[in-house]
Design a protein around this motif. Structure first.
Motif, PDB file in Angstrom:
ATOM      1  N   ALA A 158      -6.624   5.977  -5.056  1.00 35.04           N
ATOM      2  CA  ALA A 158      -7.394   5.381  -3.965  1.00 35.04           C
ATOM      3  C   ALA A 158      -8.511   4.493  -4.502  1.00 35.04           C
ATOM      4  O   ALA A 158      -8.844   3.452  -3.908  1.00 35.04           O
ATOM      5  CB  ALA A 158      -7.974   6.479  -3.081  1.00 35.04           C
ATOM      6  N   ALA A 159      -9.085   4.897  -5.641  1.00 38.27           N
ATOM      7  CA  ALA A 159     -10.211   4.150  -6.203  1.00 38.27           C
ATOM      8  C   ALA A 159      -9.771   2.930  -7.003  1.00 38.27           C
ATOM      9  O   ALA A 159     -10.567   2.011  -7.209  1.00 38.27           O
ATOM     10  CB  ALA A 159     -11.043   5.073  -7.098  1.00 38.27           C
ATOM     11  N   ASP A 188       0.824  -1.215   0.000  1.00 37.47           N
ATOM     12  CA  ASP A 188       0.000   0.000   0.000  1.00 37.47           C
ATOM     13  C   ASP A 188       0.855   1.261   0.000  1.00 37.47           C
ATOM     14  O   ASP A 188       0.503   2.259  -0.621  1.00 37.47           O
ATOM     15  CB  ASP A 188      -0.935   0.010   1.212  1.00 37.47           C
ATOM     16  CG  ASP A 188      -2.074  -0.989   1.067  1.00 37.47           C
ATOM     17  OD1 ASP A 188      -2.281  -1.474  -0.061  1.00 37.47           O
ATOM     18  OD2 ASP A 188      -2.750  -1.276   2.074  1.00 37.47           O
ATOM     19  N   SER A 235       0.892   4.167  -2.778  1.00 39.99           N
ATOM     20  CA  SER A 235       0.777   5.573  -2.372  1.00 39.99           C
ATOM     21  C   SER A 235       1.922   6.386  -2.940  1.00 39.99           C
ATOM     22  O   SER A 235       1.734   7.529  -3.376  1.00 39.99           O
ATOM     23  CB  SER A 235       0.769   5.676  -0.845  1.00 39.99           C
ATOM     24  OG  SER A 235      -0.312   4.959  -0.303  1.00 39.99           O
ATOM     25  N   VAL A 284      -4.500  11.496  -6.729  1.00 40.40           N
ATOM     26  CA  VAL A 284      -4.486  10.649  -5.540  1.00 40.40           C
ATOM     27  C   VAL A 284      -5.824   9.942  -5.369  1.00 40.40           C
ATOM     28  O   VAL A 284      -5.880   8.761  -4.986  1.00 40.40           O
ATOM     29  CB  VAL A 284      -4.141  11.477  -4.296  1.00 40.40           C
ATOM     30  CG1 VAL A 284      -4.235  10.620  -3.033  1.00 40.40           C
ATOM     31  CG2 VAL A 284      -2.745  12.077  -4.412  1.00 40.40           C
ATOM     32  N   LEU A 285      -6.920  10.628  -5.665  1.00 37.60           N
ATOM     33  CA  LEU A 285      -8.243  10.012  -5.555  1.00 37.60           C
ATOM     34  C   LEU A 285      -8.398   8.860  -6.551  1.00 37.60           C
ATOM     35  O   LEU A 285      -9.014   7.832  -6.229  1.00 37.60           O
ATOM     36  CB  LEU A 285      -9.332  11.059  -5.790  1.00 37.60           C
ATOM     37  CG  LEU A 285      -9.465  12.133  -4.707  1.00 37.60           C
ATOM     38  CD1 LEU A 285     -10.529  13.156  -5.094  1.00 37.60           C
ATOM     39  CD2 LEU A 285      -9.791  11.506  -3.351  1.00 37.60           C
ATOM     40  N   TRP A 300       1.134   7.257  -6.582  1.00 38.62           N
ATOM     41  CA  TRP A 300       0.075   8.228  -6.839  1.00 38.62           C
ATOM     42  C   TRP A 300       0.373   9.602  -6.252  1.00 38.62           C
ATOM     43  O   TRP A 300       0.004  10.619  -6.845  1.00 38.62           O
ATOM     44  CB  TRP A 300      -1.259   7.686  -6.336  1.00 38.62           C
ATOM     45  CG  TRP A 300      -1.746   6.560  -7.179  1.00 38.62           C
ATOM     46  CD1 TRP A 300      -1.757   5.228  -6.873  1.00 38.62           C
ATOM     47  CD2 TRP A 300      -2.241   6.651  -8.521  1.00 38.62           C
ATOM     48  NE1 TRP A 300      -2.237   4.489  -7.923  1.00 38.62           N
ATOM     49  CE2 TRP A 300      -2.552   5.341  -8.957  1.00 38.62           C
ATOM     50  CE3 TRP A 300      -2.476   7.713  -9.397  1.00 38.62           C
ATOM     51  CZ2 TRP A 300      -3.066   5.062 -10.210  1.00 38.62           C
ATOM     52  CZ3 TRP A 300      -3.000   7.441 -10.653  1.00 38.62           C
ATOM     53  CH2 TRP A 300      -3.288   6.138 -11.052  1.00 38.62           C
ATOM     54  N   GLY A 335      -5.717   1.537  -4.377  1.00 36.50           N
ATOM     55  CA  GLY A 335      -5.676   1.740  -2.937  1.00 36.50           C
ATOM     56  C   GLY A 335      -4.419   2.498  -2.539  1.00 36.50           C
ATOM     57  O   GLY A 335      -3.372   2.334  -3.164  1.00 36.50           O
ATOM     58  N   VAL A 336      -4.524   3.319  -1.533  1.00 36.84           N
ATOM     59  CA  VAL A 336      -3.379   4.087  -1.044  1.00 36.84           C
ATOM     60  C   VAL A 336      -3.386   4.059   0.483  1.00 36.84           C
ATOM     61  O   VAL A 336      -4.408   3.798   1.105  1.00 36.84           O
ATOM     62  CB  VAL A 336      -3.415   5.554  -1.533  1.00 36.84           C
ATOM     63  CG1 VAL A 336      -3.233   5.630  -3.037  1.00 36.84           C
ATOM     64  CG2 VAL A 336      -4.713   6.244  -1.118  1.00 36.84           C
ATOM     65  N   ALA A 337      -2.233   4.319   1.061  1.00 39.06           N
ATOM     66  CA  ALA A 337      -2.108   4.369   2.523  1.00 39.06           C
ATOM     67  C   ALA A 337      -1.182   5.517   2.876  1.00 39.06           C
ATOM     68  O   ALA A 337      -0.124   5.678   2.260  1.00 39.06           O
ATOM     69  CB  ALA A 337      -1.547   3.054   3.053  1.00 39.06           C
TER      70      ALA A 337
END
Length: 258
Positions: free
Chosen positions: A122-123, A51, A55, A118-119, A58, A126-128
């Motif tokens: 996330a979609a 993750d 992240s 970044v969104l 992105w 996935g990001v952390a």
């Protein structure tokens, strides 16, 4: 000058949309490649959990519009055609006014390019992110320092135009070197030891790699302060170099045709 840079950049809405599409496209390509590499290594690669690695992809894509890794600057063309002489007549520092303008430009890009990138991450993958408030504050400061270091480095590149009529060769070499050593394609921690040492001896990781590592939580504890101190050091070095080169170039400017 910051406000002027922000407002001027806001006029190029279609360019921002095109930049967002490019960010998303290359983000999906990079995330697919690094995700496969991470899964092959058992879910962790070069100190990044899966993750965190997504992240990193992105957030770095989101910062790509703000952080000038490609070396293009307005002052380069003004040096080439001699209009920089007008800048020298203004009652402000040439380096200061263009740095402030670039900061305004960079801040605007977060809205149409940075946050949406970044969104999308996330979609899709996935990001952390780091959860401690310290990381967010330090990461924000680190991003601003990265923007400033990147501009000052590009400004130093532009000053070569004071001594050379044609600088496109320097610019192409700079773009390839900077984007690679800043960690855009791969995190610097994935480099062979000798290449990582070269990267860390340059200002380039402080433009992108360091602030992103803080934001995604890979850099923790005292290393957060070490990262910020390193960035601050490179900011002072590049600022001094930009001022010296600009001052020296002022006395040697020669444009094509006279």
């Amino acid at each position: 000058m910051v406000t002027a840079g922000f407002r001027r950049q806001s006029a190029y809405r279609l360019a921002m949309l095109a930049g967002l599409v490019a960010n998303m496209t290359f983000g999906l390509i990079r995330s697919a490649q690094l995700s496969a590499a991470s899964q092959s290594a058992g879910g962790s690669l070069a100190g990044y959990e899966h993750d965190q690695l997504m992240s990193f992809v992105w957030v770095s894509q989101g910062l790509l519009g703000a952080v000038n890794l490609f070396g293009s600057t307005e002052i380069a063309s003004r040096i080439k055609d001699g209009q920089v002489a007008v800048d020298f007549l203004r009652p402000t520092s040439v380096v200061g006014q263009y740095l402030a303008t670039d900061l305004g430009r960079a801040l605007y890009t977060f809205v149409p390019r940075g946050i949406p990138s970044v969104l999308v991450g996330a979609a899709t993958t996935g990001v952390a992110f780091a959860t401690a408030p310290l990381h967010w504050v330090a990461g924000g400061v680190g991003v601003l320092l990265g923007i400033a270091i990147a501009y000052l480095s590009a400004h130093c590149l532009a000053t070569l135009g004071f001594w050379f009529v044609e600088t496109r060769g320097f610019e192409a070499t700079y773009m390839v070197t900077t984007t690679f050593l800043a960690g855009l394609y791969l995190p610097v921690s994935m480099f062979p030891g000798w290449l990582a040492a070269i990267a860390h001896a340059s200002p380039f990781p402080s433009m992108l790699q360091r602030p992103v590592d803080v934001l995604v939580g890979r850099t923790t504890g005292l290393d957060v302060w070490t990262s910020l101190a390193t960035q601050a050091g490179w900011f002072l070095v590049m600022l001094a170099l930009a001022l010296v080169l600009t001052r020296a170039g002022r006395h040697t400017l020669e444009i094509q045709g006279g």
